[in-house]
Every structure is written in C-alpha cells, then in structure tokens.
Motif scaffolding. Structure first.
Motif, PDB file in Angstrom:
ATOM      1  N   PHE A 157      -6.047  -1.377   3.076  1.00 39.45           N
ATOM      2  CA  PHE A 157      -5.421  -0.259   2.351  1.00 39.45           C
ATOM      3  C   PHE A 157      -6.433   0.868   2.208  1.00 39.45           C
ATOM      4  O   PHE A 157      -7.648   0.659   2.351  1.00 39.45           O
ATOM      5  CB  PHE A 157      -4.927  -0.715   0.971  1.00 39.45           C
ATOM      6  CG  PHE A 157      -6.003  -1.314   0.086  1.00 39.45           C
ATOM      7  CD1 PHE A 157      -6.678  -0.533  -0.848  1.00 39.45           C
ATOM      8  CD2 PHE A 157      -6.332  -2.666   0.177  1.00 39.45           C
ATOM      9  CE1 PHE A 157      -7.664  -1.078  -1.648  1.00 39.45           C
ATOM     10  CE2 PHE A 157      -7.313  -3.214  -0.628  1.00 39.45           C
ATOM     11  CZ  PHE A 157      -7.986  -2.429  -1.543  1.00 39.45           C
ATOM     12  N   VAL A 158      -5.915   2.062   1.961  1.00 44.95           N
ATOM     13  CA  VAL A 158      -6.796   3.209   1.748  1.00 44.95           C
ATOM     14  C   VAL A 158      -7.555   2.979   0.445  1.00 44.95           C
ATOM     15  O   VAL A 158      -6.966   2.699  -0.591  1.00 44.95           O
ATOM     16  CB  VAL A 158      -5.995   4.527   1.696  1.00 44.95           C
ATOM     17  CG1 VAL A 158      -6.947   5.715   1.516  1.00 44.95           C
ATOM     18  CG2 VAL A 158      -5.173   4.695   2.969  1.00 44.95           C
ATOM     19  N   ASN A 159      -8.869   3.119   0.501  1.00 43.66           N
ATOM     20  CA  ASN A 159      -9.759   2.652  -0.558  1.00 43.66           C
ATOM     21  C   ASN A 159      -9.872   3.649  -1.720  1.00 43.66           C
ATOM     22  O   ASN A 159     -10.976   3.990  -2.170  1.00 43.66           O
ATOM     23  CB  ASN A 159     -11.143   2.373   0.038  1.00 43.66           C
ATOM     24  CG  ASN A 159     -12.015   1.544  -0.868  1.00 43.66           C
ATOM     25  OD1 ASN A 159     -11.538   0.888  -1.776  1.00 43.66           O
ATOM     26  ND2 ASN A 159     -13.316   1.587  -0.619  1.00 43.66           N
ATOM     27  N   TYR A 215     -10.121  -1.401  -5.998  1.00 43.31           N
ATOM     28  CA  TYR A 215      -9.164  -1.512  -7.097  1.00 43.31           C
ATOM     29  C   TYR A 215      -7.945  -2.343  -6.691  1.00 43.31           C
ATOM     30  O   TYR A 215      -7.276  -2.051  -5.700  1.00 43.31           O
ATOM     31  CB  TYR A 215      -8.712  -0.122  -7.537  1.00 43.31           C
ATOM     32  CG  TYR A 215      -9.783   0.615  -8.298  1.00 43.31           C
ATOM     33  CD1 TYR A 215      -9.753   0.703  -9.688  1.00 43.31           C
ATOM     34  CD2 TYR A 215     -10.862   1.206  -7.631  1.00 43.31           C
ATOM     35  CE1 TYR A 215     -10.740   1.363 -10.395  1.00 43.31           C
ATOM     36  CE2 TYR A 215     -11.857   1.866  -8.325  1.00 43.31           C
ATOM     37  CZ  TYR A 215     -11.792   1.939  -9.709  1.00 43.31           C
ATOM     38  OH  TYR A 215     -12.787   2.587 -10.398  1.00 43.31           O
ATOM     39  N   ALA A 216      -7.660  -3.373  -7.513  1.00 40.86           N
ATOM     40  CA  ALA A 216      -6.509  -4.234  -7.249  1.00 40.86           C
ATOM     41  C   ALA A 216      -5.204  -3.456  -7.346  1.00 40.86           C
ATOM     42  O   ALA A 216      -4.261  -3.711  -6.586  1.00 40.86           O
ATOM     43  CB  ALA A 216      -6.499  -5.408  -8.230  1.00 40.86           C
ATOM     44  N   THR A 217      -5.126  -2.493  -8.285  1.00 40.28           N
ATOM     45  CA  THR A 217      -3.902  -1.712  -8.426  1.00 40.28           C
ATOM     46  C   THR A 217      -3.632  -0.866  -7.188  1.00 40.28           C
ATOM     47  O   THR A 217      -2.470  -0.635  -6.819  1.00 40.28           O
ATOM     48  CB  THR A 217      -3.994  -0.798  -9.659  1.00 40.28           C
ATOM     49  OG1 THR A 217      -5.228  -0.064  -9.619  1.00 40.28           O
ATOM     50  CG2 THR A 217      -3.934  -1.608 -10.943  1.00 40.28           C
ATOM     51  N   VAL A 218      -4.699  -0.417  -6.517  1.00 36.74           N
ATOM     52  CA  VAL A 218      -4.537   0.368  -5.286  1.00 36.74           C
ATOM     53  C   VAL A 218      -4.058  -0.539  -4.152  1.00 36.74           C
ATOM     54  O   VAL A 218      -3.184  -0.174  -3.355  1.00 36.74           O
ATOM     55  CB  VAL A 218      -5.848   1.078  -4.925  1.00 36.74           C
ATOM     56  CG1 VAL A 218      -5.721   1.821  -3.595  1.00 36.74           C
ATOM     57  CG2 VAL A 218      -6.257   2.047  -6.032  1.00 36.74           C
ATOM     58  N   CYS A 219      -4.634  -1.742  -4.071  1.00 35.92           N
ATOM     59  CA  CYS A 219      -4.177  -2.720  -3.068  1.00 35.92           C
ATOM     60  C   CYS A 219      -2.695  -3.042  -3.297  1.00 35.92           C
ATOM     61  O   CYS A 219      -1.901  -3.078  -2.349  1.00 35.92           O
ATOM     62  CB  CYS A 219      -5.020  -3.983  -3.178  1.00 35.92           C
ATOM     63  SG  CYS A 219      -4.512  -5.321  -2.075  1.00 35.92           S
ATOM     64  N   LEU A 220      -2.323  -3.243  -4.545  1.00 39.19           N
ATOM     65  CA  LEU A 220      -0.947  -3.596  -4.859  1.00 39.19           C
ATOM     66  C   LEU A 220       0.007  -2.439  -4.550  1.00 39.19           C
ATOM     67  O   LEU A 220       1.144  -2.651  -4.115  1.00 39.19           O
ATOM     68  CB  LEU A 220      -0.847  -3.984  -6.335  1.00 39.19           C
ATOM     69  CG  LEU A 220       0.376  -4.773  -6.771  1.00 39.19           C
ATOM     70  CD1 LEU A 220       0.543  -6.039  -5.937  1.00 39.19           C
ATOM     71  CD2 LEU A 220       0.267  -5.135  -8.248  1.00 39.19           C
ATOM     72  N   LYS A 221      -0.472  -1.230  -4.735  1.00 41.45           N
ATOM     73  CA  LYS A 221       0.364  -0.070  -4.425  1.00 41.45           C
ATOM     74  C   LYS A 221       0.646   0.004  -2.923  1.00 41.45           C
ATOM     75  O   LYS A 221       1.744   0.375  -2.494  1.00 41.45           O
ATOM     76  CB  LYS A 221      -0.322   1.210  -4.908  1.00 41.45           C
ATOM     77  CG  LYS A 221       0.535   2.457  -4.759  1.00 41.45           C
ATOM     78  CD  LYS A 221      -0.090   3.629  -5.492  1.00 41.45           C
ATOM     79  CE  LYS A 221       0.776   4.872  -5.357  1.00 41.45           C
ATOM     80  NZ  LYS A 221       0.287   6.017  -6.151  1.00 41.45           N
ATOM     81  N   GLU A 222      -0.336  -0.361  -2.095  1.00 44.68           N
ATOM     82  CA  GLU A 222      -0.118  -0.401  -0.641  1.00 44.68           C
ATOM     83  C   GLU A 222       0.893  -1.483  -0.289  1.00 44.68           C
ATOM     84  O   GLU A 222       1.738  -1.295   0.591  1.00 44.68           O
ATOM     85  CB  GLU A 222      -1.446  -0.662   0.076  1.00 44.68           C
ATOM     86  CG  GLU A 222      -1.341  -0.778   1.584  1.00 44.68           C
ATOM     87  CD  GLU A 222      -1.129   0.567   2.275  1.00 44.68           C
ATOM     88  OE1 GLU A 222      -0.413   0.595   3.290  1.00 44.68           O
ATOM     89  OE2 GLU A 222      -1.685   1.584   1.797  1.00 44.68           O
ATOM     90  N   VAL A 223       0.831  -2.617  -0.979  1.00 43.02           N
ATOM     91  CA  VAL A 223       1.784  -3.697  -0.727  1.00 43.02           C
ATOM     92  C   VAL A 223       3.204  -3.255  -1.083  1.00 43.02           C
ATOM     93  O   VAL A 223       4.148  -3.433  -0.308  1.00 43.02           O
ATOM     94  CB  VAL A 223       1.403  -4.954  -1.545  1.00 43.02           C
ATOM     95  CG1 VAL A 223       2.503  -6.012  -1.441  1.00 43.02           C
ATOM     96  CG2 VAL A 223       0.076  -5.537  -1.052  1.00 43.02           C
TER      97      VAL A 223
END
Length: 678
Positions: A394-396, A665-673
């Motif tokens: 995901f975009v970091n 950031y886990a929230t950023v990873c989750l947003k990509e999901v």
C-alpha cells in the motif's frame, strides 16, 4: 490507479480491487498493537523480550540531583537559608579573606575606584550629561594580579562593596565597569534592595533566601519575576507570597549547585525496563501520568516508538532513577489510569527511539458490507482485497493520527509555526479549543479570549500534562515571544520535536500523491532509490543510507521497481529527487515561507536532518478470518476462541493480523484493503 479526496487531501491507492465497508475501533479491544523489538520478538512475551538495547551505549549525564539540605558554604560561616544582608556585611569569612579594598588594592587604587564609581553613577543616572563624558569613565583597570586566589578575592571584595560594578578578567588584569543587570533591577526595585540582592547572589549560599520589600502592584511584581528568571533563572527560583498582614512580596531562593558525577558514579545509574500495556491513552500522555505518580521527569522515560491512542497497546519502556521494586509498589495507581506494567528488570542503559523492528496488529473490522447493494459476493471481495495488499502493499502514507484527529488545529500547523520561529502563533495554535464544552476546551478558550494563563491553568484538567506544562510556563514567563519560547522549552524534547515531524510528514504525504499522480507506477529518471547498503527509513539507523538518483538508462531497462523508490522527509541533510518532484518540494516549502529554512530551531534545541521513507509499504505475515455469529449466515463459526471478544450477531466481521515496519500505519494498510476510511 484509484484516487479519492479525503480529509487529509488527495489519497492514492495502488491496487484496483473494489473494496468494502466496515468499522474499526468501536471498542479499544478491536485494535491491539504489540511492539516487535530489535530481536524480532513481540514484547508481550516476558521470556523473550528484554526491552533493552544492549549494543547501544548512552553518554553519561553530567548532572544529577545533588544531596539536599545540609550543604554549607565552605568559604563562610552562614548555614543554608540564613542569609540576610546585615549579617553578611558584619560577619567575616572563615578563611581570612577580607572585603577591605584598601588592604586588597592599596589606598591609592581604592580611592581611584571610589572616584570612578562617583563619576559613573553621576553620568549614568543623569541623562543630560554628554556621552563623551560618560565614556571617559566607562571602564577602570585595577591592575594585574598573577595569583588566582588573589584575583578571586579582588572580585569578591569589589562586588561586595560596589554591587553595581561588573568585574572582568583579561588574562591577569582586572577591569571594572557598570553592571547593566544591576541598572535594570534598580529600575524595578530600590537601589538599596538591588545592592542587597546582588550581594546575595555573589554569596552563593545553597538554599539561601532573599526577600524583597512587599509590593502590592501585581504588574510590577511580574516584571521583577520576569527579569530575575531571564537573567538568573539557572541560579535562583522566585515566588510571590502573602504574609499575615496580607502584604505580598517576592522571595528568591538560591538553587542547589548540581554535583558533577564521575564516570564511576555514572555507571551506577539506575535504569529499569518494563512492558507498558495501555488502553485509550497516547504514549506521551501515559508517560506524563507515570512521571507524576513516580515523582520523576517525563524525560526520564525512554521508548522505541509512539503507539496509537484508541487501542490496547504493548510496548517496551525504560525509566531512569526508579528501581523495579518501586514500579511494583505503584502498580495499583497505574491501573487506575488505564496502564498495566509488567516484566520489571534492571538494565544498563535507556531505550532509543527507532530501536524496534516494527509492530504486530490484531484488528477486528465489524459489520462488513459491500460498496454496492449485493451482499452475495462479499467473501470474494474480501479475499481479493487482502490478497492484493499482501502482494502489492500500500502507499506508505502517514496516518491521520500523526496530525491529531478531531482537533481544531492539527499538529502540522503548529509545527509550521515553530519552523517559522513564530512562537506566539505556535502557542495560540496549540491552545486553540476544540468544539464543545469539555473541560479542556473551556480552559483553552479562556486563555485564547483573556490571555490569562493562571486562570486557564486552574481550569485545565490534571490529565492534560502538555497543556498544563505550557500554561504554567506562560504564567511564569509571560505570553510574549520570550515567554512562549520558554513555554515550549518546558515540554520534553520528544514532545517539542513531534510537531515539526508532523509538518514534515504532511509535506511527505502530499509529495507522494504528487509523485504518483504525475509520474505513475513506473520508476522514472531522477527518482531516488536506496543504494546497496540498504538502511532504515527512520531515526535510529546505524549509518546514513546511500541514496541513488535513477538514470535515464536505468529507467529504460526497468532496473528498479516502485517498491524501491523512496521520497525524502524534509530536513537539512537530505537530497531531493532530480526530476519534477524535486521542483515540487521547493515550491511547496516556498508556499509555506520556508524557502530558506535550515530545519533547525536553535531556541528550542531542535534539529531535523530529515530521512527517506519508502513510497510503498508491504505488510508481513498477513492473514485474515471471517467470522459470523447466528442468523443463518454462510459461515457458522463460534467466537469462543476469538481474542477480541464477542462479535455482533448476524453480520460478517473480519479478524485481520499482520506485521508492519516501524512508522507504518495499520489504518493506512486497512484503508487500502477496504478502499474507504475504516
């Protein structure tokens, strides 16, 4: 590549799957963060987590608390807290030193210095005299004194007899001139009081106290407090008090002189490592609580990284000057604040920021539903999304918590004001109230409207440690530029630099969006990639990474992948991309008035060298499980073994587990999901 507008600007996705809706952090137990130490172990396992950095050494602190209470001046017979001007004048020093200038300097030089002081005071106190006449008497040489002890005796004697004179040594020669600090103070209090105060300062008797005459003018007392704090803040502490007749006066106490510590003493410094479990607390907020309960400074705590607030988190910490037994004795008080401490052990040194491999996340996403109306394909949507992120990453981006969620003024705005060295604006932004009538907002609103730091401090909840430190300093030093600078300095270094990092993080987020929007997925000429030595993207790396600008030939042959591209976080030691993105950085900083910024704020002891952050992040050990409870769903699974508690009935929920590198950031990873804000 999909792009959407959100509260933090344009947001780019790296994968093309559809995504789905869901909610996280309904409860703090839905979001569990566990630190992974430098050995790759999760810190919740006491048998494997050592919480210390055995291969890193910390320089010996040069200052420690000195023994208190019974220190006496080796030169004089006075004991602590017994200083009075009259007694100091009449009682001789025990070592035979004299204050009689006729004996020390000789009669001729003594008469010369008396004539000098008469002329000096006439010209200094009489503005009608010409500048030329004053310059003739501006400085006087008392002669040369080769012996060090003799020079010290001359300094003491001159300052005792003429407190308004400043003595200066040039090699062995001693010269005297008017003391501007004395002149300033004599404009605030009587000349007699100023003389007595300077004798008090020169006596340097630990813990001794001097009291000015009573003064009913609060504005005038404030001016005296500010001058004494600015000029003598390292030597004395001041306080106003009221006597039985309700008259207010300023007392000045001489601070104890810190005792220099030997290397042997330094090696005996006490450090205790422990695991901190906190719930619904910021890391810095938790440290403020711990420091208050233990009676130490927040700066005595060290940690590897800051963890989420609305979550249950586990992380290693080290505290100085506190033993494991002392921590155990306070366990009950910690738990009242939402903290549990465990795995106490003595270690040899503090932790260092960035000394971790990353974090492990256990997340519960509740109430999954597709973006459209058809729920029949939800399972396949989830599977596709998770697999895409597992493979492509995901975009970091920095997550919203980096900038302060729910705040009227976000942290990056405060950081920009600090980089501009506009301390007053930075304070007003920091103390801008949020919406609503909560106690914190009421206190901030009162300060913004009235400028009265003392009254705002009384309204500020005890739990708001940073705000209380600020307001206390503003009350003491004033709300002008110097007072605001001192207010920022009242915060620990980690809290001060946080706001500058927030601004640089905002610029980085915008830079990566611009890079992906204009240059796409392919690696382009001028992009930056890491050299052969690798290196870490954040603070704490063992050596600076080698950064290489992609050449035209390398772009043509596809020598690098997008996952190898890094973008600089602004600072004074980074290079910028050698393409249009580099130009964008300069234009972006110029818009904020930072075209000449050196990313140093000397007055706050802050320096930002900058570093390089990968454009993409890849989760490790990613796995998920869909769970349903009751209602005839396609998956009839029990929740008895769920680590995150009971799930809502009749709706699919997702348990998601993965590891991320530090500062991802886990929230950023989750947003990509999910392709939406979770």
């Amino acid at each position: 590549m999909k792009m959407e507008e959100d509260a933090n600007g344009l947001w780019r996705y790296i994968s093309e799957h559809e995504g789905f809706y869901g909610t996280i952090k309904n409860y703090t137990k839905d979001f569990i963060v566990t630190e992974i130490d430098i050995h790759g172990q999760m810190v919740t396992n006491p048998s494997t987590s050592d919480g210390q950095s055995s291969n890193v050494t910390e320089a010996c602190p040069s200052v420690n608390k000195s023994d208190s209470g019974k220190i006496v001046n080796p030169k004089c017979s006075l004991k602590p807290e017994e200083y009075t001007p009259d007694r100091r004048d009449t009682e001789p020093c025990q070592n035979g030193d004299s204050f009689d200038l006729s004996l020390i300097l000789g009669q001729d030089v003594n008469e010369e210095i008396e004539r000098f002081t008469v002329k000096l005071r006439e010209t200094s106190w009489n503005p009608s005299d010409s500048c030329g006449e004053k310059l003739a008497y501006e400085e006087l040489s008392l002669g040369s004194f080769p012996d060090k002890h003799q020079r010290a005796n001359v300094h003491r004697a001159v300052r005792h007899n003429f407190p308004f004179l400043l003595t200066v040594t040039n090699q062995s020669e001693i010269r005297v001139r008017e003391d501007p600090d004395f002149k300033h103070l004599s404009g605030l209090v009587s000349e007699e009081e100023a003389e007595d105060f300077f004798r008090f300062i020169d006596a340097k008797i630990p813990n001794s106290v001097y009291t000015f005459k009573s003064d009913d003018q609060k504005v005038h007392r404030t001016a005296v407090h500010h001058f004494l704090s600015k000029r003598f803040g390292k030597l004395v502490e001041t306080k106003s008090f009221s006597d039985q007749e309700n008259k207010t006066a300023i007392t000045v106490r001489l601070r104890e002189k810190p005792k220099k510590r030997t290397a042997d003493e330094c090696s005996k410094e006490v450090y205790t490592a422990f695991i901190l479990k906190k719930e619904n607390l910021e890391t810095l907020e938790a440290i403020s609580y711990l420091a208050a309960i233990l009676g130490v400074l927040p700066s005595d705590f060290t940690y590897a990284g800051i963890k989420d607030k609305r979550a249950i988190t586990y992380q290693s910490m080290v505290v100085k000057k506190i033993t494991p037994q002392q921590l155990k004795e306070k366990a009950g008080e910690f738990e009242k604040r939402g903290m549990v401490l465990s795995s106490f052990r003595s270690v040899s040194e503090p932790l260092h920021l960035g000394r971790l491999q990353g974090n492990h996340f256990d997340l519960l996403v509740r109430d999954l539903r597709p973006h459209g109306q058809d729920r029949t394909g939800l399972d396949s949507l989830v599977e596709e999304a998770v697999e895409n992120v597992k493979v492509r990453g995901f975009v970091n981006y920095y997550g919203p918590q980096r900038f302060g969620t729910g705040q009227s003024v976000q942290s990056d705005c405060v950081g920009l004001a600090l980089l501009r060295e506009d301390m007053v604006t930075a304070i007003r932004l920091f103390l801008t109230p949020e919406e609503g009538d909560g106690p914190q907002s009421v206190a901030k609103r009162h300060f913004i409207q009235t400028g009265n730091a003392k009254e705002a401090l009384a309204l500020m909840p005890a739990s708001k440690a940073r705000e209380r430190l600020m307001l206390r300093a503003l009350h003491r030093y004033g709300t002008g530029p110097d007072g605001c600078t001192r207010a920022w300095l009242s915060l620990p270094h980690g809290m001060r630099v946080f706001y500058l990092h927030a601004y640089c993080s905002r610029v980085w987020n915008e830079a990566v969006t611009h890079r992906l929007t204009t240059l796409g997925h392919k690696v382009r000429q001028g992009d930056l990639v890491r050299g052969k030595n690798g290196g870490r993207a954040e603070a704490g790396e063992p050596s600076p990474p080698q950064i290489h600008a992609v050449t035209a030939a390398e772009e043509e042959e596809g020598a690098f992948s997008l996952a190898e591209v890094v973008l600089p976080i602004p600072g004074n030691s980074v290079k910028y991309p050698e393409n249009a993105v580099g130009t964008w950085y300069q234009e972006r900083l110029t818009r904020d008035g930072l075209q000449s910024c050196r990313f140093r704020v000397s007055s706050l002891k802050l320096n930002l060298p900058g570093c390089y952050r990968p454009l993409l992040a890849l989760p490790r050990n990613l796995s998920y499980r869909l769970e349903r409870q009751g209602g005839g769903g396609s998956h009839q699974e029990t929740n008895s073994k769920s680590p995150l508690g009971n799930l809502d009935a009749d709706t699919p929920n997702m348990l998601l587990n993965f590891d991320l590198d530090t500062s991802c950031y886990a929230t950023v990873c989750l947003k990509e999901v999910m392709k939406c804000d979770p």
